[in-house]
Write an enzyme that holds these catalytic residues in place. Sequence first.
Site, PDB file in Angstrom:
ATOM      1  N   ASN A 207       0.843  -1.203   0.000  1.00 27.07           N
ATOM      2  CA  ASN A 207       0.000   0.000   0.000  1.00 27.07           C
ATOM      3  C   ASN A 207       0.876   1.249   0.000  1.00 27.07           C
ATOM      4  O   ASN A 207       2.101   1.160  -0.033  1.00 27.07           O
ATOM      5  CB  ASN A 207      -0.958  -0.018   1.193  1.00 27.07           C
ATOM      6  CG  ASN A 207      -0.216  -0.100   2.516  1.00 27.07           C
ATOM      7  OD1 ASN A 207       0.589   0.764   2.842  1.00 27.07           O
ATOM      8  ND2 ASN A 207      -0.475  -1.150   3.278  1.00 27.07           N
ATOM      9  N   ASP A 276      -4.961  -5.710   5.055  1.00 28.47           N
ATOM     10  CA  ASP A 276      -6.116  -6.425   5.611  1.00 28.47           C
ATOM     11  C   ASP A 276      -6.287  -7.778   4.944  1.00 28.47           C
ATOM     12  O   ASP A 276      -6.934  -8.657   5.484  1.00 28.47           O
ATOM     13  CB  ASP A 276      -7.384  -5.588   5.405  1.00 28.47           C
ATOM     14  CG  ASP A 276      -7.360  -4.349   6.268  1.00 28.47           C
ATOM     15  OD1 ASP A 276      -6.991  -4.471   7.453  1.00 28.47           O
ATOM     16  OD2 ASP A 276      -7.680  -3.251   5.761  1.00 28.47           O
ATOM     17  N   LYS A 286       7.463 -18.193 -10.013  1.00 22.63           N
ATOM     18  CA  LYS A 286       6.818 -17.014 -10.599  1.00 22.63           C
ATOM     19  C   LYS A 286       5.597 -17.441 -11.424  1.00 22.63           C
ATOM     20  O   LYS A 286       5.691 -18.383 -12.215  1.00 22.63           O
ATOM     21  CB  LYS A 286       7.832 -16.297 -11.498  1.00 22.63           C
ATOM     22  CG  LYS A 286       7.296 -15.009 -12.060  1.00 22.63           C
ATOM     23  CD  LYS A 286       8.272 -14.343 -13.004  1.00 22.63           C
ATOM     24  CE  LYS A 286       7.583 -13.189 -13.692  1.00 22.63           C
ATOM     25  NZ  LYS A 286       8.316 -12.692 -14.831  1.00 22.63           N
ATOM     26  N   PRO A 306      -4.442 -11.482  10.336  1.00 27.00           N
ATOM     27  CA  PRO A 306      -4.776 -11.301  11.755  1.00 27.00           C
ATOM     28  C   PRO A 306      -4.783  -9.811  12.098  1.00 27.00           C
ATOM     29  O   PRO A 306      -3.959  -9.064  11.576  1.00 27.00           O
ATOM     30  CB  PRO A 306      -3.639 -12.020  12.489  1.00 27.00           C
ATOM     31  CG  PRO A 306      -2.533 -12.121  11.497  1.00 27.00           C
ATOM     32  CD  PRO A 306      -3.155 -12.161  10.141  1.00 27.00           C
ATOM     33  N   ASP A 307      -5.727  -9.399  12.926  1.00 24.47           N
ATOM     34  CA  ASP A 307      -5.762  -7.993  13.343  1.00 24.47           C
ATOM     35  C   ASP A 307      -4.827  -7.840  14.550  1.00 24.47           C
ATOM     36  O   ASP A 307      -5.169  -8.203  15.671  1.00 24.47           O
ATOM     37  CB  ASP A 307      -7.198  -7.590  13.701  1.00 24.47           C
ATOM     38  CG  ASP A 307      -7.313  -6.103  13.973  1.00 24.47           C
ATOM     39  OD1 ASP A 307      -6.354  -5.511  14.519  1.00 24.47           O
ATOM     40  OD2 ASP A 307      -8.349  -5.519  13.627  1.00 24.47           O
ATOM     41  N   ILE A 308      -3.652  -7.315  14.281  1.00 25.31           N
ATOM     42  CA  ILE A 308      -2.604  -7.243  15.320  1.00 25.31           C
ATOM     43  C   ILE A 308      -3.039  -6.328  16.466  1.00 25.31           C
ATOM     44  O   ILE A 308      -2.851  -6.641  17.636  1.00 25.31           O
ATOM     45  CB  ILE A 308      -1.265  -6.748  14.725  1.00 25.31           C
ATOM     46  CG1 ILE A 308      -0.927  -7.528  13.454  1.00 25.31           C
ATOM     47  CG2 ILE A 308      -0.139  -6.867  15.735  1.00 25.31           C
ATOM     48  CD1 ILE A 308       0.206  -6.919  12.636  1.00 25.31           C
ATOM     49  N   PHE A 324      -4.239   3.580  14.900  1.00 28.75           N
ATOM     50  CA  PHE A 324      -4.426   4.583  13.851  1.00 28.75           C
ATOM     51  C   PHE A 324      -5.588   4.150  12.976  1.00 28.75           C
ATOM     52  O   PHE A 324      -5.841   2.950  12.811  1.00 28.75           O
ATOM     53  CB  PHE A 324      -3.162   4.705  12.983  1.00 28.75           C
ATOM     54  CG  PHE A 324      -2.109   5.577  13.599  1.00 28.75           C
ATOM     55  CD1 PHE A 324      -1.443   5.179  14.747  1.00 28.75           C
ATOM     56  CD2 PHE A 324      -1.787   6.815  13.048  1.00 28.75           C
ATOM     57  CE1 PHE A 324      -0.478   5.979  15.340  1.00 28.75           C
ATOM     58  CE2 PHE A 324      -0.820   7.629  13.618  1.00 28.75           C
ATOM     59  CZ  PHE A 324      -0.171   7.212  14.762  1.00 28.75           C
ATOM     60  N   LYS A 338     -14.137   2.113  15.333  1.00 27.60           N
ATOM     61  CA  LYS A 338     -12.922   1.285  15.356  1.00 27.60           C
ATOM     62  C   LYS A 338     -12.305   1.194  16.749  1.00 27.60           C
ATOM     63  O   LYS A 338     -11.849   0.144  17.162  1.00 27.60           O
ATOM     64  CB  LYS A 338     -11.886   1.902  14.397  1.00 27.60           C
ATOM     65  CG  LYS A 338     -11.218   0.897  13.515  1.00 27.60           C
ATOM     66  CD  LYS A 338     -10.409   1.545  12.418  1.00 27.60           C
ATOM     67  CE  LYS A 338     -11.025   1.304  11.059  1.00 27.60           C
ATOM     68  NZ  LYS A 338     -10.206   1.804   9.962  1.00 27.60           N
ATOM     69  N   LYS A 342     -11.715  -2.312  18.533  1.00 22.66           N
ATOM     70  CA  LYS A 342     -10.360  -2.824  18.764  1.00 22.66           C
ATOM     71  C   LYS A 342      -9.951  -2.767  20.236  1.00 22.66           C
ATOM     72  O   LYS A 342      -9.125  -3.551  20.673  1.00 22.66           O
ATOM     73  CB  LYS A 342      -9.356  -2.046  17.923  1.00 22.66           C
ATOM     74  CG  LYS A 342      -9.725  -2.071  16.429  1.00 22.66           C
ATOM     75  CD  LYS A 342      -8.532  -2.215  15.551  1.00 22.66           C
ATOM     76  CE  LYS A 342      -8.953  -2.233  14.087  1.00 22.66           C
ATOM     77  NZ  LYS A 342      -7.927  -2.762  13.200  1.00 22.66           N
TER      78      LYS A 342
HETATM   79  N1  CTP Z   1      -4.283  -3.068  12.130  1.00 25.20           N
HETATM   80  C1  CTP Z   1      -3.652  -4.203  12.620  1.00 25.20           C
HETATM   81  N2  CTP Z   1      -3.768  -5.391  11.957  1.00 25.20           N
HETATM   82  C2  CTP Z   1      -4.493  -5.463  10.823  1.00 25.20           C
HETATM   83  C3  CTP Z   1      -5.140  -4.323  10.311  1.00 25.20           C
HETATM   84  C4  CTP Z   1      -5.011  -3.129  10.995  1.00 25.20           C
HETATM   85  O1  CTP Z   1      -3.013  -4.130  13.657  1.00 25.20           O
HETATM   86  N3  CTP Z   1      -4.561  -6.629  10.195  1.00 25.20           N
HETATM   87  C5  CTP Z   1      -4.157  -1.832  12.891  1.00 25.20           C
HETATM   88  C6  CTP Z   1      -3.430  -0.715  12.175  1.00 25.20           C
HETATM   89  O2  CTP Z   1      -2.048  -0.728  12.477  1.00 25.20           O
HETATM   90  C7  CTP Z   1      -4.101   0.522  12.732  1.00 25.20           C
HETATM   91  C8  CTP Z   1      -5.511   0.073  13.049  1.00 25.20           C
HETATM   92  O3  CTP Z   1      -5.451  -1.355  13.130  1.00 25.20           O
HETATM   93  O4  CTP Z   1      -3.507   0.945  13.946  1.00 25.20           O
HETATM   94  C9  CTP Z   1      -6.565   0.456  12.067  1.00 25.20           C
HETATM   95  O5  CTP Z   1      -6.201   0.058  10.789  1.00 25.20           O
HETATM   96  P1  CTP Z   1      -7.198   0.265   9.583  1.00 25.20           P
HETATM   97  O6  CTP Z   1      -6.604  -0.346   8.374  1.00 25.20           O
HETATM   98  O7  CTP Z   1      -7.609   1.707   9.512  1.00 25.20           O
HETATM   99  O8  CTP Z   1      -8.468  -0.514  10.118  1.00 25.20           O
HETATM  100  P2  CTP Z   1      -9.060  -1.919   9.749  1.00 25.20           P
HETATM  101  O9  CTP Z   1      -8.950  -2.793  10.921  1.00 25.20           O
HETATM  102  O10 CTP Z   1      -8.408  -2.382   8.526  1.00 25.20           O
HETATM  103  O11 CTP Z   1     -10.609  -1.595   9.521  1.00 25.20           O
HETATM  104  P3  CTP Z   1     -11.392  -1.239   8.156  1.00 25.20           P
HETATM  105  O12 CTP Z   1     -11.041  -2.287   7.202  1.00 25.20           O
HETATM  106  O13 CTP Z   1     -12.795  -1.232   8.613  1.00 25.20           O
HETATM  107  O14 CTP Z   1     -10.932   0.131   7.769  1.00 25.20           O
END
Ligand code: CTP
Length: 403
Positions: A207, A276, A286, A306-308, A324, A338, A342
Amino acid sequence: MEPARILLTIGGGIAAYKVPELLRALQKQGHAVRCAATPAALRFVSPLALQSLSGEPVRTALFDPSEESEIDHIRLADWADLVIVAPATADLLAKMAHGLADDLVTAVLLATRAQVLVAPAMNVNMWTHSATQQNLETLRSRGVLVIGPESGELACGWEGAGRMSEPADIAEAASLRLGTESLQGHTVLVTAGGTAEAIDPVRRITNRSSGKMGFAVAEQAARRGARVILVAGVTSLTTPAGVVRLDVESAAEMRDAVLAELAGATIVIKAAAVADFTPEIVEEGKIKKEGLADQSSLVLRLVTTPDILSEVCGLKEDRVVVGFAAESDNVVEEARRKILRKGCDLMVANDVSRVDAGFDVDTNAVFFVTPDGEVEETGLLSKQEIASQILDRVEKLQGERLE
Ligand code: CTP
């Protein structure tokens, strides 16, 4: 955090006209500022301007009964966390080097135990004179910090070294010096940059995050005396001084690094733009066009990462955790949603659709959102300043936890 107390001592040179700007820059950085000036300085800068800006009388006389009744010169010297001398004239530097104390400014400079930062300004020949250079060497050897002077066209008509550094640079040098203890004893774990998810050995999905915001947070936390561990995703930035950096690529690697470091961290700031979605299968070789069933398209199946941040919040204990939120629509509402989902202590939300904020620029404008839905907007600031404001809030949260 208590504001730092800065005593701005002003010497009698033409550059004194820039001091009100310096005063404002220091105040903007949250410092409490008082002024003391030599009698000659007040020929170049109005005491009324300084008094109006600082909200305090400007001290000039050593034994003036009315001035000394407000706060005597020793208490003024003791009050300061940092003393700035701007402009530091050749005469003032000479007096400092020799320990003279024949007016208020020099008496304070002799009496203070605070760090002293001098910003010299004078004619180029006075600057290069060995008397001035030797005085400067003496002062440096005693721990006095020196900023500038810059080279250029001088007010006296000469060209060369002798211009006082810009007020913003002096203020920055002062803050750099000051912010060294408020996070001492803390370990701050910061994530920064985007992650890159492998499709095959040569292709990645990533990204637009540059990592600038997270690196600024790491830099500012180190300046405040914290031990800083920076888990960095994809970025071309150099590691800030005093920061331990761990490079990762994918969201899964970032998760592993964060969880491995979590036990030692007292503060976690998750500025990384974590992917995500990641390809369900990483091809070993390849991907070749000829190998595709339909040569006009490639279908990739992505699965969620995984959502860290949520995971860290699940293991939060008494840590302060900051998340953030990068949003393109309904920034504040999304961030409120959010933070509750979270479970972090503070959400820093920005509108990534703006060109002057967010991805790959040096400025940002954010909303601070708290779990109870309170919102504060910063306006457009440098990422370093935003980082500093985040850490001010973190320190406040830490303080409340200790009460
Ligand atoms: N984050 C994380 N792990 C992920 C995705 C996001 O730890 N897999 C953390 C980011 O570092 C940030 C926060 O979650 O601090 C929000 O990230 P953001 O991409 O804005 O939110 P999402 O959880 O992706 O929610 P959405 O898809 O609804 O925007």
